[in-house]
Design an enzyme around this catalytic site. Structure first.
Site, mmCIF file in Angstrom:
data_model
loop_
_atom_site.group_PDB
_atom_site.id
_atom_site.type_symbol
_atom_site.label_atom_id
_atom_site.label_comp_id
_atom_site.label_asym_id
_atom_site.label_seq_id
_atom_site.Cartn_x
_atom_site.Cartn_y
_atom_site.Cartn_z
ATOM 1 N N ILE A 1 17.700 72.765 14.551
ATOM 2 C CA ILE A 1 18.866 73.668 14.621
ATOM 3 C C ILE A 1 19.732 73.251 13.440
ATOM 4 O O ILE A 1 20.023 72.059 13.263
ATOM 5 C CB ILE A 1 19.612 73.581 15.979
ATOM 6 C CG1 ILE A 1 20.921 74.392 15.959
ATOM 7 C CG2 ILE A 1 19.910 72.159 16.400
ATOM 8 C CD1 ILE A 1 21.600 74.513 17.343
ATOM 9 N N SER A 2 20.110 74.197 12.601
ATOM 10 C CA SER A 2 20.829 73.873 11.375
ATOM 11 C C SER A 2 22.196 73.252 11.666
ATOM 12 O O SER A 2 22.794 73.486 12.716
ATOM 13 C CB SER A 2 21.029 75.138 10.538
ATOM 14 O OG SER A 2 19.786 75.752 10.274
#
Ligand code: SAH
Length: 224
Positions: free
Chosen positions: A68-69
């Site tokens: 997840i960025s």
């Protein structure tokens, strides 16, 4: 899910702190973007064992070796996209669904493509629980060549690193449309903004250095 009492206010505090310290202070200024980050509970998009790290200033591991960025990266990409309500947006790399949720809260209609069945399933469940599913259309496929059946799009966002800008994505943009995509080698990229000015007329802006997981597929990298 076993929430301890007090968890939700603890997450709310962490979320507000993230918005101020990681987004606003680094120059994300679009009010609607900041508000969207205040509304989406990031802790619901990370694996349970990482929940305490949900608002940390970095990417986190999710299933299938993906990430997840970092909140700032999601914020910057969202601001660069310049989203208006009702826009039709193609997202390649649903991942956790966090970026999808931010764009849905901004009032966009999402077409999101993911090649991991596990991640796509989890993202769909989360977006349903948050009441955002009506705005989101999912596809389980290699999205590196876009989604031609439902093109054109006002905006396209690619959340995995590509070796070059895939030609089909440029074709699937509406005139005046924008594409935000990390381009480079497998380990590091530059975040690019491509604007379609005419059928065959594109301008390119190079922004910051970044590190995304690779875009795997026909217009991306071969799987190892
Ligand atoms: N925005 C997501 C980022 C996830 S990482 C988030 O913040 O959670 C990038 C995602 O792109 C991964 O889930 C990976 O499985 C997916 N991906 C990589 N190549 C792809 C392709 N060709 N088509 C669709 N999804 C792809």
């Amino acid at each position: 899910m076993n929430y301890q009492s007090g968890d939700s206010s603890r997450f709310e505090q962490a979320r507000e702190q993230m918005v101020v310290e990681q987004l606003q202070r680094r120059g994300i200024s679009d009010h609607s973007v900041l508000q969207a980050f205040r509304k989406v509970p990031r802790e619901k998009f990370v694996p349970v064992e990482q929940r305490d790290q949900a608002y940390a200033d970095r990417a986190l591991a999710i299933a299938d070796g993906q990430t997840i960025s970092q909140p700032y990266m999601v914020g910057l990409m969202t601001e660069l996209l310049a989203v208006d309500q009702g826009m039709k947006i193609l997202e390649i790399g649903t991942g956790s669904g966090y970026q999808t949720a931010i764009l849905a809260v901004l009032g966009a209609d999402l077409y999101t493509v993911e090649n991991s069945q596990k991640l796509a399933g989890q993202a769909k469940k989360r977006l349903t629980e948050l009441g955002l599913i009506d705005r989101v259309n999912f596809k389980l496929a290699d999205g590196s060549g876009g989604w031609s059946a439902v093109a054109p799009f006002d905006r396209i966002i690619v959340t995995a690193g590509a070796p070059q800008v895939p030609t089909p994505l440029k074709q699937q943009l509406r005139i005046g449309g924008k594409l935000v995509i990390p381009v480079g080698d497998r380990r590091s990229q530059k975040l690019m903004v491509v604007t379609k000015q005419g059928a065959n007329d594109f301008s390119q802006q190079v922004t910051i250095n970044c590190r995304f997981v690779p875009l795997i597929g026909e217009y991306g990298w071969p799987s190892e």
